[in-house]
Design a protein around this motif. Structure first.
Motif, PDB file in Angstrom:
ATOM      1  N   ALA A  69      80.016  82.503 -23.386  1.00 59.86           N
ATOM      2  CA  ALA A  69      78.926  83.327 -23.926  1.00 59.86           C
ATOM      3  C   ALA A  69      78.395  82.669 -25.200  1.00 59.86           C
ATOM      4  O   ALA A  69      79.144  82.413 -26.143  1.00 59.86           O
ATOM      5  N   ALA A  70      77.098  82.370 -25.214  1.00 60.20           N
ATOM      6  CA  ALA A  70      76.492  81.754 -26.393  1.00 60.20           C
ATOM      7  C   ALA A  70      76.517  82.727 -27.564  1.00 60.20           C
ATOM      8  O   ALA A  70      76.250  83.912 -27.395  1.00 60.20           O
ATOM      9  N   PHE A  71      76.848  82.243 -28.759  1.00 63.76           N
ATOM     10  CA  PHE A  71      76.842  83.119 -29.936  1.00 63.76           C
ATOM     11  C   PHE A  71      75.485  83.114 -30.614  1.00 63.76           C
ATOM     12  O   PHE A  71      75.192  83.961 -31.451  1.00 63.76           O
ATOM     13  N   ASP A  72      74.638  82.156 -30.230  1.00 60.11           N
ATOM     14  CA  ASP A  72      73.291  82.117 -30.793  1.00 60.11           C
ATOM     15  C   ASP A  72      72.429  81.205 -29.929  1.00 60.11           C
ATOM     16  O   ASP A  72      72.927  80.526 -29.029  1.00 60.11           O
ATOM     17  N   THR A  73      71.138  81.196 -30.199  1.00 65.17           N
ATOM     18  CA  THR A  73      70.198  80.353 -29.468  1.00 65.17           C
ATOM     19  C   THR A  73      69.245  79.687 -30.450  1.00 65.17           C
ATOM     20  O   THR A  73      68.726  80.334 -31.359  1.00 65.17           O
ATOM     21  N   ILE A  74      69.044  78.396 -30.265  1.00 60.42           N
ATOM     22  CA  ILE A  74      68.039  77.680 -31.047  1.00 60.42           C
ATOM     23  C   ILE A  74      66.696  77.952 -30.377  1.00 60.42           C
ATOM     24  O   ILE A  74      66.477  77.580 -29.225  1.00 60.42           O
ATOM     25  N   LYS A  75      65.828  78.635 -31.075  1.00 56.24           N
ATOM     26  CA  LYS A  75      64.517  78.997 -30.535  1.00 56.24           C
ATOM     27  C   LYS A  75      63.507  77.903 -30.891  1.00 56.24           C
ATOM     28  O   LYS A  75      63.363  77.539 -32.061  1.00 56.24           O
ATOM     29  N   ILE A  76      62.839  77.373 -29.874  1.00 56.17           N
ATOM     30  CA  ILE A  76      61.821  76.343 -30.078  1.00 56.17           C
ATOM     31  C   ILE A  76      60.501  76.889 -29.539  1.00 56.17           C
ATOM     32  O   ILE A  76      60.330  77.048 -28.331  1.00 56.17           O
ATOM     33  N   LYS A  77      59.605  77.205 -30.430  1.00 54.02           N
ATOM     34  CA  LYS A  77      58.370  77.902 -30.039  1.00 54.02           C
ATOM     35  C   LYS A  77      57.138  77.163 -30.550  1.00 54.02           C
ATOM     36  O   LYS A  77      57.060  76.818 -31.729  1.00 54.02           O
ATOM     37  N   ARG A  78      56.206  76.924 -29.654  1.00 52.48           N
ATOM     38  CA  ARG A  78      54.958  76.275 -30.046  1.00 52.48           C
ATOM     39  C   ARG A  78      54.055  77.274 -30.772  1.00 52.48           C
ATOM     40  O   ARG A  78      53.881  78.408 -30.318  1.00 52.48           O
ATOM     41  N   ILE A  79      53.510  76.867 -31.910  1.00 53.85           N
ATOM     42  CA  ILE A  79      52.632  77.730 -32.693  1.00 53.85           C
ATOM     43  C   ILE A  79      51.230  77.674 -32.085  1.00 53.85           C
ATOM     44  O   ILE A  79      50.651  76.595 -31.920  1.00 53.85           O
ATOM     45  N   MET A  80      50.695  78.824 -31.749  1.00 54.85           N
ATOM     46  CA  MET A  80      49.444  78.896 -30.991  1.00 54.85           C
ATOM     47  C   MET A  80      48.211  79.226 -31.832  1.00 54.85           C
ATOM     48  O   MET A  80      47.086  79.199 -31.326  1.00 54.85           O
ATOM     49  N   GLU A  81      48.404  79.552 -33.095  1.00 54.41           N
ATOM     50  CA  GLU A  81      47.244  79.874 -33.933  1.00 54.41           C
ATOM     51  C   GLU A  81      47.560  79.597 -35.389  1.00 54.41           C
ATOM     52  O   GLU A  81      48.717  79.398 -35.772  1.00 54.41           O
ATOM     53  N   GLY A  82      46.527  79.580 -36.198  1.00 50.55           N
ATOM     54  CA  GLY A  82      46.712  79.344 -37.626  1.00 50.55           C
ATOM     55  C   GLY A  82      46.699  77.869 -37.985  1.00 50.55           C
ATOM     56  O   GLY A  82      46.437  76.991 -37.160  1.00 50.55           O
ATOM     57  N   LYS A  83      47.005  77.599 -39.238  1.00 53.70           N
ATOM     58  CA  LYS A  83      46.954  76.235 -39.762  1.00 53.70           C
ATOM     59  C   LYS A  83      47.944  75.310 -39.076  1.00 53.70           C
ATOM     60  O   LYS A  83      47.706  74.112 -38.943  1.00 53.70           O
ATOM     61  N   ARG A  84      49.097  75.846 -38.639  1.00 57.45           N
ATOM     62  CA  ARG A  84      50.132  75.033 -38.014  1.00 57.45           C
ATOM     63  C   ARG A  84      50.002  75.003 -36.487  1.00 57.45           C
ATOM     64  O   ARG A  84      50.923  74.580 -35.792  1.00 57.45           O
ATOM     65  N   LYS A  85      48.866  75.417 -35.939  1.00 60.24           N
ATOM     66  CA  LYS A  85      48.670  75.439 -34.491  1.00 60.24           C
ATOM     67  C   LYS A  85      48.939  74.063 -33.883  1.00 60.24           C
ATOM     68  O   LYS A  85      48.435  73.052 -34.362  1.00 60.24           O
ATOM     69  N   GLY A  86      49.725  74.062 -32.808  1.00 58.47           N
ATOM     70  CA  GLY A  86      50.038  72.818 -32.116  1.00 58.47           C
ATOM     71  C   GLY A  86      51.409  72.263 -32.458  1.00 58.47           C
ATOM     72  O   GLY A  86      51.981  71.491 -31.686  1.00 58.47           O
TER      73      GLY A  86
END
Length: 248
Positions: A69-86
């Motif tokens: 059972a994983a105790f945590d997850t590394i979340k990798i999410k693409r930013i879809m809006e704002g200054k950091r989009k992409g």
């Protein structure tokens, strides 16, 4: 109707309480696993190589090899809006202060990428790298936090050819150059005829070829003229910075 309403209210209240209790227990269990993370061995925390995560998908992390059972997850999410989009956002839900990889790069935003391309360069790519202490087929024991030197297990399926492991020797032989850091920065590393042998020349500051690696030592050629051995690590301390490629 009043009795029905009262019973419904009691049911909803109890259900809410049970749900909160379940969430609390789950969170407590995950945090407990995180608190039980072991420390990297002091004798050799540099490890045997590097694990490169190139796939931008969530990555479960485990407390031990036997824990399913994983105790945590590394979340990798693409930013879809704002200054950091992409670009990408890298985060963990339960171990924010325990997550500190060897290298990480969220990549260039769309705006930054265009600017870099117009300058004759290329946009920065997503990058996540961990130092590996051991591996068992598709399970890698990595240093999950460089700050606290805590370790965890990351599982990479055999068929996953995008993510990859490299030994230090393989990695060192493919980098474009190394540059001294720490106390040697600006001064250079001394060069020897053989590992732990006799110093044969002034210190070098940057070089462009490594043809052999033996433990803490590597053999270099500087501009095709100098051939000798330098110490790239002192057991648990890396003495150089790696330059993987030059921009043409």
């Amino acid at each position: 109707m009043e009795i029905f309403g009262a019973l419904h209210h009691m049911y909803m209240k109890r259900t809410s309480s049970l749900l909160i209790a379940a969430l609390f227990l789950t969170s407590y269990s995950q945090l407990s696993h995180a608190q039980n993370l072991t420390m990297a061995p002091e004798s050799d925390p540099v490890g045997i190589g590097l694990l490169f995560i190139n796939k931008t998908q969530d990555l479960p992390i485990y407390n031990s090899q036997n824990n399913r059972a994983a105790f945590d997850t590394i979340k990798i999410k693409r930013i879809m809006e704002g200054k950091r989009k992409g670009s990408f956002e890298i985060s963990t839900a339960n171990t924010k202060n325990l997550f500190n990889p060897y290298q990480s790069c969220e990549g260039s935003s769309d705006e930054e990428g265009k600017s870099l391309i117009n300058s004759g360069l290329g946009p920065l790519e997503f990058r996540l790298v961990f130092r590996v202490l051991k591996y068992y087929k598709d399970e890698f024991k990595v240093i999950i936090s460089e700050k606290d030197k805590t370790i965890a297990i990351i599982k990479i399926p055999k068929e996953d050819s995008i993510n990859g492991f490299e030994t230090w020797e393989h990695y060192l032989k493919r980098v474009a150059a190394i540059e001294p850091i720490g106390p040697y920065y600006g001064k250079g590393l001394p060069v020897f005829d053989v590992p732990d042998g006799k110093q044969i020349n002034p210190q070098f500051r940057i070089q462009t070829h490594i043809d052999s690696v033996k433990g803490n030592w590597l053999r270099i050629t500087d501009d095709g003229k100098l051939s000798g051995w330098v110490k790239w690590r002192d057991n648990d301390k890396v003495l150089v910075r790696f330059i993987e490629r030059f921009i043409e």
